[in-house]
Design an enzyme around this catalytic site. Sequence first.
Site, PDB file in Angstrom:
ATOM      1  N   SER A 149       0.836  -1.204   0.000  1.00  0.00           N
ATOM      2  CA  SER A 149       0.000   0.000   0.000  1.00  0.00           C
ATOM      3  C   SER A 149       0.870   1.253   0.000  1.00  0.00           C
ATOM      4  CB  SER A 149      -0.973  -0.045   1.179  1.00  0.00           C
ATOM      5  OG  SER A 149      -1.971   0.932   1.054  1.00  0.00           O
ATOM      6  N   ASP A 247      -9.680  -3.925  -5.735  1.00  0.00           N
ATOM      7  CA  ASP A 247      -8.984  -2.819  -5.087  1.00  0.00           C
ATOM      8  C   ASP A 247      -9.159  -1.561  -5.936  1.00  0.00           C
ATOM      9  OD1 ASP A 247      -7.234  -1.078  -3.834  1.00  0.00           O
ATOM     10  OD2 ASP A 247      -5.457  -2.330  -4.100  1.00  0.00           O
ATOM     11  N   HIS A 277      -7.954  -4.812  -1.344  1.00  0.00           N
ATOM     12  CA  HIS A 277      -6.786  -4.107  -0.830  1.00  0.00           C
ATOM     13  C   HIS A 277      -6.449  -4.610   0.575  1.00  0.00           C
ATOM     14  CE1 HIS A 277      -4.029  -0.659  -0.938  1.00  0.00           C
ATOM     15  NE2 HIS A 277      -4.243  -0.575   0.360  1.00  0.00           N
TER      16      HIS A 277
END
Length: 303
Positions: A149, A247, A277
């Site tokens: 991320s 995501d 995600h």
Amino acid sequence: MTLHPQVAAALASMPAPPPGPLDAVAMRAAEEAHVPPLAERPSLHAVEDRDADGVPVRIYTPVEADTCGLLVYFHGGAFFLGSLETHDHVARNLAKETGLTVVSVGYRRAPEAAFPAGLQDCYAVVRWAAEHGDELGWDGGTLAIAGDSSGGTFVAAVAAMAHDDGFGAITHQVLFYPSLDLDFDEDRYPSLRENAVGYGMETAGLRPFNAFYLDSGADPADPLVSPIKRADLSGLPPALVVTAEHDPLRDEGELYGRRLQEAGVPATVSRYDGAGHGFVQHFSWIPEFARVHRETADFLRGR
């Protein structure tokens, strides 16, 4: 493919977030409270907390050996969440599967530390690791960087900084569902609309979750903030870009992988169907997703 049923069930059981502005302190405390006890985390030969020229790091040695390669890991958390503790199991899994010594970085976070403090910490630790290779048992070969991320943002930015500085020790970069474009225009990528609602991290939450970082001075037009805006990607280390089907950030990660390929950088883009995600941190125990560690290991071994 639909969202994996175990992920869907977990999301359905989560309470709605409290109304009002985000409280960084409270959210960090809640995240830390869910860290599994040490006995439930993967065991390794040695785990040691150290100071890398002022930056806290945790060093994971998978097996007893005279030398091995290194992997420097940057945790995710929208630049204000995440810590050495919340991502301890991720670093352990990476060390166990790759056989590399992992150096996890406890970088400074927004809003307390303004941009580019966290990024500078990550880059400094990579250089520290190379300079202290003898005491870390580095074999002088693999020196990979990896992150999930926002940690993936730092991976791309650190790779670019190293290239521009002529620091050529980084051999690989691994980006797990990276955040590479902090513009957040919902029309920029189809996945921002396709995966806007119902998959955990939602498109409407991207701007407020990243506000601590952006308000600290991070300009989305800066390629060190939004690495996909870097004009020339040639000369960067070989990359593995892992994305998740459901995501909102999926398409920017895959575009970045294609742009690396077009620039002559060996790059593999691997999409995990049924995933959302954050699956490396939260759902890598699911068999369909656990292979992400093996895939990472294979990439770092040149398979």
